[in-house]
Design a protein around this motif. Structure first.
Motif, short mmCIF file in Angstrom:
data_model
loop_
_atom_site.label_atom_id
_atom_site.label_comp_id
_atom_site.label_asym_id
_atom_site.label_seq_id
_atom_site.Cartn_x
_atom_site.Cartn_y
_atom_site.Cartn_z
N ARG A 353 0.81 -1.22 0.00
CA ARG A 353 0.00 0.00 0.00
C ARG A 353 0.85 1.27 0.00
N LEU A 354 1.93 1.28 0.77
CA LEU A 354 2.70 2.50 0.99
C LEU A 354 3.88 2.67 0.03
N VAL A 355 4.35 1.56 -0.56
CA VAL A 355 5.49 1.64 -1.48
C VAL A 355 5.10 1.15 -2.87
N GLY A 356 4.73 -0.12 -2.97
CA GLY A 356 4.36 -0.67 -4.27
C GLY A 356 4.41 -2.18 -4.26
N PRO A 357 4.31 -2.81 -5.43
CA PRO A 357 4.32 -4.27 -5.51
C PRO A 357 5.51 -4.86 -4.74
N THR A 358 5.22 -5.87 -3.93
CA THR A 358 6.20 -6.42 -3.00
C THR A 358 6.35 -7.92 -3.21
N ARG A 359 7.61 -8.37 -3.33
CA ARG A 359 7.85 -9.81 -3.45
C ARG A 359 8.73 -10.28 -2.29
N GLN A 360 8.53 -11.53 -1.93
CA GLN A 360 9.32 -12.13 -0.86
C GLN A 360 10.63 -12.67 -1.43
N VAL A 361 11.73 -12.29 -0.79
CA VAL A 361 13.05 -12.78 -1.20
C VAL A 361 13.45 -13.98 -0.37
N PRO A 365 11.62 -18.91 10.19
CA PRO A 365 10.59 -18.80 11.21
C PRO A 365 10.52 -17.45 11.91
N ARG A 366 11.62 -16.68 11.89
CA ARG A 366 11.63 -15.40 12.59
C ARG A 366 11.51 -14.19 11.67
N PHE A 367 12.13 -14.23 10.49
CA PHE A 367 12.26 -13.03 9.69
C PHE A 367 11.84 -13.25 8.24
N THR A 368 11.40 -12.15 7.62
CA THR A 368 11.04 -12.14 6.20
C THR A 368 11.80 -11.00 5.53
N VAL A 369 12.37 -11.29 4.37
CA VAL A 369 13.02 -10.25 3.56
C VAL A 369 12.16 -10.02 2.33
N THR A 370 11.82 -8.76 2.09
CA THR A 370 10.99 -8.42 0.93
C THR A 370 11.65 -7.30 0.12
N VAL A 371 11.23 -7.21 -1.14
CA VAL A 371 11.60 -6.08 -2.01
C VAL A 371 10.32 -5.45 -2.52
N SER A 372 10.19 -4.15 -2.29
CA SER A 372 9.02 -3.40 -2.76
C SER A 372 9.47 -2.42 -3.83
N ALA A 373 8.78 -2.42 -4.95
CA ALA A 373 9.16 -1.58 -6.10
C ALA A 373 8.19 -0.41 -6.24
N ARG A 374 8.74 0.77 -6.45
CA ARG A 374 7.93 1.97 -6.69
C ARG A 374 7.57 1.98 -8.16
N THR A 375 6.27 2.08 -8.45
CA THR A 375 5.82 1.97 -9.85
C THR A 375 5.45 3.31 -10.48
#
Length: 376
Positions: A353-361, A365-375
């Motif tokens: 919602r605040l940045v753009g399309p987001t994919r999981q890298v 069990p503890r952490f998630t790394v994502t990349v969000s692209a500004r479109t």
């Protein structure tokens, strides 16, 4: 002058919410405990440390103190104090200082909101013992549930007498007096970590640096995945902490420059020290800022963020959401925000919602790394 009312103080520009407050019971207990001393203090004899949004500083001025000196690690807190001072007619009656002799020289009374970490308390206590008037009295207040016997142990290393007052509304004040010889300053803290580079990653930290000189486990999970990122010439480390991400980016990409930003004065100083310790000080510019407020819209193409999930002692997503929105504002079309976050917080929807399309890298069990692209 407007009638002064602690309850009217605001947190702005900090996150504001129904369960977050600009003044608490500890502020009130500290001010009541110090009331007589504040009325009889001379100009420049009172210092305030750890004031979150101005309640202690403005309360001390209202009680009769003059020329109060203030240290707030957070730039956001400084701005909240300034805004509340303007609203309540206290402009020009206090000065903000770093943690050092400018803050404590000649001071005979210190009002202190106890910090979360023992390292932060030790650095403050060392500076008071080394630089304040030998007759200084320290009133250190906190919520009882967050106070530990180790806090008294730390104060006893720097003061001859430490006593605990009676609790009121679940807050308590420790009174320390009789400065002892502090010895050499124990800061910065130093540590080294193997992050699969030719040399260990050297970290430096000061007392209030979030996480100290440790490699945060979320950051440790994130770092190897950053090798797949493609910053073009310049990167931003948002919320730089001890500088581990900024230094890693500069070490693994000799052709780029990194701007590291944090609201914390201790984080800014630590990141500079970390960059120098790793030989990349010339390519890491460190800025104390409230989020990315000093950066223009749509000017950056690569931002890395390991967001906090606390506001003081309160678990609250507001700061992370504020930083996501700031990243969305400053990213140019096609720019990327790389984020590591505690998996249970489920930030992906907010990032979309605040940045753009987001994919999981990556995820564990503890952490998630994502990349969000500004479109756009």
């Amino acid at each position: 002058m407007p009638e002064f009312n602690l309850d009217a103080l605001r947190r702005w520009p900090d996150v504001e919410a129904d369960n977050l407050y600009a003044v608490d019971a500890t502020d009130r207990l500290l001010l009541d405990t110090a009331s007589a001393a504040l009325q009889t203090s001379s100009a420049g004899q009172v210092a305030v440390v750890g004031d979150t949004h101005g309640a202690l500083t403005l309360g001390a001025l209202h009680a009769g103190a003059e020329g109060v000196r203030v240290h707030q690690d957070s730039l956001t807190g400084e701005r909240a104090l300034a805004a509340n001072a303007r609203t309540n007619g206290f402009d020009g009656r206090f000065t903000s200082s770093g943690l050092g002799a400018d803050l404590f020289s000649g001071v005979r009374l210190v009002l202190l909101q106890l910090p979360r970490s023992l390292e932060a308390l030790e650095e403050i206590a060392w500076h008071i013992a080394a630089e304040a008037d030998p007759g200084v009295t320290v009133l250190a207040g906190g919520r009882v549930k967050h106070m530990a016997p180790a806090m008294t142990t730390v104060l006893n290393r720097y003061f001859d007498t430490v006593t605990a007052g009676l609790a009121r509304q679940k807050s308590r004040v420790l009174t320390a007096s009789g400065s002892l010889s502090p010895g050499p300053c124990p800061f910065p803290l130093e540590a080294e970590y193997d992050v699969r580079l030719p040399l260990p990653l050297r970290l430096r930290a000061y007392g209030a640096t979030f996480g100290g000189a440790k490699l945060d486990p979320g950051t440790r999970f994130l770092l190897p995945h950053l090798r797949d990122a493609r910053p073009a010439g310049q990167a931003v480390d948002l919320g730089c902490g001890n500088g581990s991400i900024a230094a890693y980016l500069a070490l693994t990409r000799p052709g780029i420059t990194v701007t590291a930003t944090d609201t914390s004065a201790a984080a800014v100083t630590a990141t500079r020290a970390t960059a120098e310790a790793n030989g990349v000080g010339g390519r890491v510019a460190v800025v104390r800022d409230d989020g990315l407020s000093a950066r223009p819209d749509h000017g950056d193409r690569f931002i890395v963020l390991n967001p906090p999930f606390h506001s003081g002692h309160t678990v609250h997503a507001g700061i992370a959401l504020k930083l996501f929105a700031e990243a969305g504002r400053v990213l140019s079309p096609g720019g990327e925000l790389w984020t590591v976050w505690n998996s249970h917080l489920q930030y992906r929807g907010a990032l979309e919602r605040l940045v753009g399309p987001t994919r999981q890298v990556a995820r564990n069990p503890r952490f998630t790394v994502t990349v969000s692209a500004r479109t756009g």
